[in-house]
Motif scaffolding. Structure first.
Motif, PDB file in Angstrom:
ATOM      1  N   UNK A 194       3.167  51.974 -39.736  1.00  8.05           N
ATOM      2  CA  UNK A 194       2.614  52.359 -40.787  1.00  8.05           C
ATOM      3  C   UNK A 194       3.690  51.719 -41.781  1.00  8.05           C
ATOM      4  N   UNK A 195       4.323  50.990 -41.642  1.00  6.71           N
ATOM      5  CA  UNK A 195       5.212  50.916 -42.745  1.00  6.71           C
ATOM      6  C   UNK A 195       4.321  49.555 -43.033  1.00  6.71           C
ATOM      7  N   UNK A 196       3.674  48.858 -42.644  1.00  5.86           N
ATOM      8  CA  UNK A 196       3.015  47.457 -42.512  1.00  5.86           C
ATOM      9  C   UNK A 196       1.449  48.406 -43.542  1.00  5.86           C
ATOM     10  N   UNK A 197       0.949  49.409 -42.965  1.00  6.21           N
ATOM     11  CA  UNK A 197       0.229  49.675 -43.277  1.00  6.21           C
ATOM     12  C   UNK A 197       0.332  50.170 -44.477  1.00  6.21           C
ATOM     13  N   UNK A 198       1.281  50.857 -44.479  1.00  7.67           N
ATOM     14  CA  UNK A 198       2.082  51.314 -45.901  1.00  7.67           C
ATOM     15  C   UNK A 198       1.895  49.686 -47.805  1.00  7.67           C
ATOM     16  N   UNK A 199       2.316  49.684 -46.705  1.00  7.41           N
ATOM     17  CA  UNK A 199       3.051  48.313 -47.485  1.00  7.41           C
ATOM     18  C   UNK A 199       1.113  47.529 -48.393  1.00  7.41           C
ATOM     19  N   UNK A 200       0.303  47.379 -47.412  1.00  5.50           N
ATOM     20  CA  UNK A 200      -0.496  47.221 -48.263  1.00  5.50           C
ATOM     21  C   UNK A 200      -2.052  47.691 -47.895  1.00  5.50           C
ATOM     22  N   UNK A 201      -1.880  48.667 -48.510  1.00 10.25           N
ATOM     23  CA  UNK A 201      -2.695  50.174 -49.098  1.00 10.25           C
ATOM     24  C   UNK A 201      -3.109  49.252 -50.184  1.00 10.25           C
ATOM     25  N   UNK A 202      -2.854  49.303 -51.256  1.00 10.10           N
ATOM     26  CA  UNK A 202      -3.318  48.480 -52.305  1.00 10.10           C
ATOM     27  C   UNK A 202      -4.624  48.111 -51.545  1.00 10.10           C
ATOM     28  N   UNK A 203      -4.440  46.730 -51.721  1.00  2.54           N
ATOM     29  CA  UNK A 203      -5.545  46.425 -50.521  1.00  2.54           C
ATOM     30  C   UNK A 203      -6.366  46.918 -49.504  1.00  2.54           C
ATOM     31  N   UNK A 204      -6.071  47.259 -48.778  1.00  2.00           N
ATOM     32  CA  UNK A 204      -7.465  48.535 -47.784  1.00  2.00           C
ATOM     33  C   UNK A 204      -8.122  49.153 -48.679  1.00  2.00           C
ATOM     34  N   UNK A 205      -7.445  49.985 -50.114  1.00  3.49           N
ATOM     35  CA  UNK A 205      -8.145  50.570 -50.865  1.00  3.49           C
ATOM     36  C   UNK A 205      -9.659  49.706 -51.153  1.00  3.49           C
ATOM     37  N   UNK A 206      -8.704  48.094 -51.331  1.00  4.99           N
ATOM     38  CA  UNK A 206     -10.081  47.439 -51.793  1.00  4.99           C
ATOM     39  C   UNK A 206     -10.993  47.324 -50.619  1.00  4.99           C
ATOM     40  N   UNK A 207     -10.890  47.501 -49.846  1.00  9.55           N
ATOM     41  CA  UNK A 207     -11.613  48.076 -48.298  1.00  9.55           C
ATOM     42  C   UNK A 207     -12.355  48.334 -48.422  1.00  9.55           C
ATOM     43  N   UNK A 208     -12.046  49.246 -48.702  1.00  9.80           N
ATOM     44  CA  UNK A 208     -12.689  50.875 -48.573  1.00  9.80           C
ATOM     45  C   UNK A 208     -13.125  51.320 -49.612  1.00  9.80           C
ATOM     46  N   UNK A 209     -12.821  50.687 -51.004  1.00  8.58           N
ATOM     47  CA  UNK A 209     -14.311  50.840 -51.986  1.00  8.58           C
ATOM     48  C   UNK A 209     -15.631  49.708 -51.535  1.00  8.58           C
ATOM     49  N   UNK A 210     -15.276  48.528 -51.026  1.00  4.52           N
ATOM     50  CA  UNK A 210     -15.966  46.907 -50.322  1.00  4.52           C
ATOM     51  C   UNK A 210     -17.009  48.235 -49.472  1.00  4.52           C
ATOM     52  N   UNK A 211     -16.535  48.928 -48.413  1.00  3.08           N
ATOM     53  CA  UNK A 211     -16.811  49.542 -47.253  1.00  3.08           C
ATOM     54  C   UNK A 211     -17.899  50.905 -48.007  1.00  3.08           C
ATOM     55  N   UNK A 212     -17.969  51.230 -49.109  1.00  2.00           N
ATOM     56  CA  UNK A 212     -18.606  52.745 -49.199  1.00  2.00           C
ATOM     57  C   UNK A 212     -20.354  52.307 -50.306  1.00  2.00           C
ATOM     58  N   UNK A 213     -19.686  50.994 -50.559  1.00  2.00           N
ATOM     59  CA  UNK A 213     -21.055  50.167 -51.080  1.00  2.00           C
ATOM     60  C   UNK A 213     -21.768  49.732 -49.973  1.00  2.00           C
ATOM     61  N   UNK A 214     -21.555  49.024 -48.683  1.00  2.00           N
ATOM     62  CA  UNK A 214     -21.665  48.319 -48.495  1.00  2.00           C
ATOM     63  C   UNK A 214     -22.989  48.805 -46.424  1.00  2.00           C
ATOM     64  N   UNK A 215     -21.577  49.747 -46.109  1.00  2.00           N
ATOM     65  CA  UNK A 215     -22.478  50.655 -44.674  1.00  2.00           C
ATOM     66  C   UNK A 215     -23.150  51.707 -44.909  1.00  2.00           C
ATOM     67  N   UNK A 216     -23.067  52.532 -46.680  1.00  2.00           N
ATOM     68  CA  UNK A 216     -23.984  53.247 -47.090  1.00  2.00           C
ATOM     69  C   UNK A 216     -25.407  52.529 -46.602  1.00  2.00           C
ATOM     70  N   UNK A 217     -25.458  51.051 -47.495  1.00  2.00           N
ATOM     71  CA  UNK A 217     -27.017  50.730 -48.509  1.00  2.00           C
ATOM     72  C   UNK A 217     -27.499  50.258 -46.949  1.00  2.00           C
ATOM     73  N   UNK A 218     -26.706  49.998 -46.251  1.00  2.00           N
ATOM     74  CA  UNK A 218     -27.118  49.082 -44.689  1.00  2.00           C
ATOM     75  C   UNK A 218     -27.163  50.486 -43.827  1.00  2.00           C
ATOM     76  N   UNK A 219     -27.271  51.713 -43.697  1.00  2.00           N
ATOM     77  CA  UNK A 219     -27.992  52.346 -43.303  1.00  2.00           C
ATOM     78  C   UNK A 219     -28.962  52.898 -43.659  1.00  2.00           C
ATOM     79  N   UNK A 220     -29.323  52.794 -45.168  1.00  2.00           N
ATOM     80  CA  UNK A 220     -30.268  52.744 -45.879  1.00  2.00           C
ATOM     81  C   UNK A 220     -31.459  51.775 -45.709  1.00  2.00           C
ATOM     82  N   UNK A 221     -31.305  50.490 -45.689  1.00  2.00           N
ATOM     83  CA  UNK A 221     -32.352  49.839 -44.717  1.00  2.00           C
ATOM     84  C   UNK A 221     -32.687  50.383 -43.232  1.00  2.00           C
ATOM     85  N   UNK A 222     -31.205  50.721 -42.254  1.00  2.00           N
ATOM     86  CA  UNK A 222     -31.315  51.161 -41.041  1.00  2.00           C
ATOM     87  C   UNK A 222     -33.059  51.632 -40.689  1.00  2.00           C
TER      88      UNK A 222
END
Length: 241
Positions: free
Chosen positions: A94-122
């Protein structure tokens, strides 16, 4: 006309061949394309597959072993075997996840752009075979003997199948990259009947929208699903810690 330097250019990085091999195998393990207790090809066979030396392959395997992703066994039934990722998730604390959380947030931001649009096309492009695959993943996730490791594998397969069904290889590649980043956090999440039921419910909603060819609904449900996933990871692994 002269170009003004420096531009935003990356410096040359000499990546070792063993690192290249390790990255590909690690991605396949994290994405559950190589499952627990499956045996890898021999060093000689891997060397042929990657067009590399056995020493280079051995170095890559050593790195994977140190991460708790594979295990070398001796004896008549010896070889190199995949270890259950979720069983070794303690190596990603958990300490590792918490330490890298700011980077993980960026990944989730990217995910909210990509996967919903992927589902739209699918919703427009998905085939009958792919819909059957998604239904089979749902059914298997609720079987009594479904282990934690297999449950996580089915979840990945569900999302990657939708990405592939988008018909856009860039979307599919992006989702693979995203899942490689977030799966270590997801593997630390709890696993019980309630979790299975919630996951089955939201995935069923997505599948129903895809079957109806409802692009807007597919996108909206996927966006909600991703948002809930990010909040659950934060609550369990960051805030609670």
């Amino acid at each position: 006309m002269f170009i003004r330097f420096p531009l935003n250019l990356e410096k040359v990085s000499a990546k070792k061949v063993s690192e290249f091999i390790r990255e590909q195998l690690e991605e396949a393990i994290i994405l559950k394309e190589l499952l627990s207790e499956e045996q890898l090809p021999s060093e000689r066979e891997l060397a042929e597959i990657f067009n590399a030396s056995r020493i280079t392959v051995r170095e890559a395997l050593s790195q994977l072993e140190s991460k708790g992703l594979i295990e070398k066994r001796v004896g008549a039934k010896g070889g190199t075997f995949i270890l259950p990722v979720t069983a070794n998730s303690h190596k990603r604390t958990r300490a590792e996840i918490k330490r890298d959380w700011e980077q993980m947030l960026k990944v989730f931001e990217y995910r909210t752009i990509i996967e919903p649009e992927g589902a739209y096309l699918a919703a427009e492009r998905i085939t009958a075979g792919e819909l059957e695959l998604l239904q089979s993943y749902l059914d298997k996730s609720m079987e009594p003997e479904c282990t934690r490791e297999w449950f996580r594998a089915l979840d990945v397969k569900f999302h990657l199948t939708i990405a592939k069904a988008s018909g856009n290889p860039y979307c599919e590649a992006a989702v693979r990259q995203i899942r490689t980043k977030i799966n270590p956090a997801l593997d630390l999440m709890p696993y019980d009947e309630e979790i299975r039921a919630v996951n089955y419910g939201i995935h069923s909603e997505i599948l129903t929208a895809l079957k109806a060819r409802d692009r807007e609904q597919s996108r909206e449900i996927m966006r909600r699903h991703i948002g809930n996933s990010g909040e659950a990871i934060y609550a369990r692994l960051v805030a609670k810690g």
